[in-house]
Design an enzyme around this catalytic site. Structure first.
Site, PDB file in Angstrom:
ATOM      1  N   ASP A   1       0.870  -1.177   0.000  1.00  0.00           N
ATOM      2  CA  ASP A   1       0.000   0.000   0.000  1.00  0.00           C
ATOM      3  C   ASP A   1       0.904   1.223   0.000  1.00  0.00           C
ATOM      4  OD1 ASP A   1      -2.297   1.656   0.284  1.00  0.00           O
ATOM      5  OD2 ASP A   1      -1.988   1.747   2.445  1.00  0.00           O
ATOM      6  N   SER A   2       0.298   2.375  -0.213  1.00  0.00           N
ATOM      7  CA  SER A   2       1.048   3.627  -0.128  1.00  0.00           C
ATOM      8  C   SER A   2       1.477   3.895   1.315  1.00  0.00           C
ATOM      9  CB  SER A   2       0.166   4.770  -0.610  1.00  0.00           C
ATOM     10  OG  SER A   2      -1.050   4.761   0.110  1.00  0.00           O
TER      11      SER A   2
ATOM     12  N   GLY B   1      -3.066   9.000  -3.600  1.00  0.00           N
ATOM     13  CA  GLY B   1      -4.382   9.405  -4.117  1.00  0.00           C
ATOM     14  C   GLY B   1      -4.429  10.750  -4.816  1.00  0.00           C
TER      15      GLY B   1
ATOM     16  N   CYS C   1      -4.203  -1.284  -2.108  1.00  0.00           N
ATOM     17  CA  CYS C   1      -4.385   0.167  -2.239  1.00  0.00           C
ATOM     18  C   CYS C   1      -5.274   0.381  -3.455  1.00  0.00           C
ATOM     19  CB  CYS C   1      -3.025   0.818  -2.445  1.00  0.00           C
ATOM     20  SG  CYS C   1      -3.096   2.571  -2.890  1.00  0.00           S
ATOM     21  N   ASN C   2      -6.345   1.108  -3.264  1.00  0.00           N
ATOM     22  CA  ASN C   2      -7.274   1.317  -4.386  1.00  0.00           C
ATOM     23  C   ASN C   2      -6.653   2.156  -5.489  1.00  0.00           C
ATOM     24  OD1 ASN C   2     -10.287   0.421  -3.578  1.00  0.00           O
ATOM     25  ND2 ASN C   2      -9.081   0.927  -1.788  1.00  0.00           N
ATOM     26  N   THR C   3      -5.915   3.197  -5.090  1.00  0.00           N
ATOM     27  CA  THR C   3      -5.338   4.087  -6.096  1.00  0.00           C
ATOM     28  C   THR C   3      -4.337   3.308  -6.959  1.00  0.00           C
ATOM     29  OG1 THR C   3      -5.531   5.833  -4.437  1.00  0.00           O
ATOM     30  CG2 THR C   3      -4.280   6.345  -6.414  1.00  0.00           C
TER      31      THR C   3
ATOM     32  N   GLU D   1      -5.318   8.697   9.370  1.00  0.00           N
ATOM     33  CA  GLU D   1      -3.892   8.755   9.743  1.00  0.00           C
ATOM     34  C   GLU D   1      -3.715   9.387  11.132  1.00  0.00           C
ATOM     35  OE1 GLU D   1      -0.886   8.163   8.010  1.00  0.00           O
ATOM     36  OE2 GLU D   1      -1.767   7.308   6.202  1.00  0.00           O
TER      37      GLU D   1
ATOM     38  N   CYS E   1     -11.314   2.964  -0.673  1.00  0.00           N
ATOM     39  CA  CYS E   1     -10.002   3.402  -0.214  1.00  0.00           C
ATOM     40  C   CYS E   1      -9.697   2.605   1.046  1.00  0.00           C
ATOM     41  CB  CYS E   1     -10.018   4.897   0.096  1.00  0.00           C
ATOM     42  SG  CYS E   1      -8.504   5.471   0.895  1.00  0.00           S
ATOM     43  N   THR E   2      -8.481   2.099   1.136  1.00  0.00           N
ATOM     44  CA  THR E   2      -8.177   1.184   2.241  1.00  0.00           C
ATOM     45  C   THR E   2      -8.162   1.874   3.609  1.00  0.00           C
ATOM     46  OG1 THR E   2      -5.852   1.442   1.626  1.00  0.00           O
ATOM     47  CG2 THR E   2      -6.965  -0.533   0.880  1.00  0.00           C
ATOM     48  N   HIS E   3      -8.121   3.189   3.641  1.00  0.00           N
ATOM     49  CA  HIS E   3      -8.198   3.900   4.927  1.00  0.00           C
ATOM     50  C   HIS E   3      -9.645   3.984   5.448  1.00  0.00           C
ATOM     51  CE1 HIS E   3      -4.164   5.283   4.045  1.00  0.00           C
ATOM     52  NE2 HIS E   3      -4.104   5.962   5.172  1.00  0.00           N
TER      53      HIS E   3
HETATM   54  N1  DGL Z   1      -4.291   3.518   0.312  1.00  0.00           N
HETATM   55  C1  DGL Z   1      -4.828   4.529  -0.567  1.00  0.00           C
HETATM   56  C2  DGL Z   1      -6.029   3.967  -1.331  1.00  0.00           C
HETATM   57  O1  DGL Z   1      -6.588   2.949  -0.973  1.00  0.00           O
HETATM   58  C3  DGL Z   1      -5.260   5.760   0.200  1.00  0.00           C
HETATM   59  C4  DGL Z   1      -4.131   6.606   0.683  1.00  0.00           C
HETATM   60  C5  DGL Z   1      -3.399   7.302  -0.436  1.00  0.00           C
HETATM   61  O2  DGL Z   1      -3.932   8.256  -1.034  1.00  0.00           O
HETATM   62  O3  DGL Z   1      -2.286   6.881  -0.698  1.00  0.00           O
HETATM   63  O4  DGL Z   1      -6.425   4.559  -2.305  1.00  0.00           O
END
Ligand code: DGL
Length: 273
Positions: free
Chosen positions: A12-13, A45, A75-77, A159, A191-193
């Site tokens: 993930d990011s 993102g 990570c979705n992005t 976060e 989004c994983t957050h």
């Molecule tokens: N993990 C990212 C996602 O799922 C969200 C955080 C980011 O923008 O890097 O898109």
């Protein structure tokens, strides 16, 4: 080491992908995992597709060089921008490392829940702009109505650990409270957050909208993929391991990440990509 004993690489990011790791560990308790959070370059993102793809390729190269049997883009992005490229590079004959993202499993889970009123996705700006959810929904269920909402402040709130209370509730209401009036009956957390803010998100959309977290659906897709490839660890294998790596701030990752994972993170190594 036999290939099926290698860990699954999850990236993930930053820390958000830990929500996916938690679902993977629950679904696949015999498997080992190596998690890499690109904390030096979070968020993805707000970055361009080319940059996210480049970052995702660097992270993947690192995980593959360490030895992994499968890759999960938690990570979705990164899934929205880099899944086809990474599949082409790693899942093809010769390497045969299956690659799974979080977008399509989330879409399938939403389609299983909707009562036909339309599906909304809440995600980062990059994921919304990439149109990955919109495209997958139209491909799998032509005619389904899709609403996409960018909710960038959710990442910062998660976060900070501000996942409940006035600020989080008001933010969720401002982004999402009008969804029921549009007729939508299902909302995908794209989004994983966002699963950390599930309580305030559910409060904002009300009981008429089912909220879908793609983590569990992703874990099911990963299990199916490993089984199809004959890569599941057998019963009686040595106890599994979980390793954590980040590109910046291991202490912060351990502290905030334990919230995402809902358990302490004892050791985090710093890596240079
Ligand atoms: N993990 C990212 C996602 O799922 C969200 C955080 C980011 O923008 O890097 O898109």
């Amino acid at each position: 080491m036999p290939r099926r004993d290698l860990p699954i690489g999850v990236f993930d990011s930053g820390i958000g992908g830990l929500t996916v790791l938690a679902a993977l560990r629950a679904r696949l308790p015999r498997e080992s995992f190596t998690y890499l959070g690109d904390t030096a370059r979070v968020p993805y993102g707000t970055k361009t597709p080319e940059t996210v793809r480049r970052y995702a390729e660097q992270v993947t190269r690192r995980l593959v060089s360490e030895g992994v049997k499968m890759l999960v883009i938690a990570c979705n992005t990164a899934s929205a921008h880099a899944l086809p490229t990474l599949r082409l590079a790693y899942a093809a004959p010769g390497r045969e490392i299956p690659v799974e993202g979080v977008v399509e499993p989330g879409v399938r889970a939403a389609l299983a829940l909707t009562r036909g009123g339309g599906i909304a996705v809440a995600a980062t700006e990059g994921t919304v702009r990439a149109g990955a959810y919109q495209e997958a929904l139209r491909r799998l269920a032509p005619g389904v109505r899709v609403e996409a909402r960018a909710c960038p402040l959710f990442v910062a709130l998660a976060e900070e650990g501000w996942t409940a209370g006035d600020v989080a509730s008001l933010t969720a209401r401002l982004y999402l409270a009008d969804l029921p009036a549009t007729g939508v009956d299902t909302l995908v957390l794209g989004c994983t957050h966002y699963p950390l803010l599930r309580g305030v998100i559910e409060g904002a959309v009300g009981p008429g909208v089912a909220v879908v977290d793609s983590a569990v659906a992703t874990a099911d897709a990963v299990a199916a993929s490993l089984e199809a490839a004959g890569l599941l660890r057998p019963p009686g294998a040595a106890p599994p391991t979980v390793r954590f790596q980040v590109t910046d701030g291991p202490e912060r990752f351990a502290r905030v990440g334990s919230l995402f994972l809902a358990e302490p993170i004892p050791e985090v190594s710093l890596v240079d990509l």
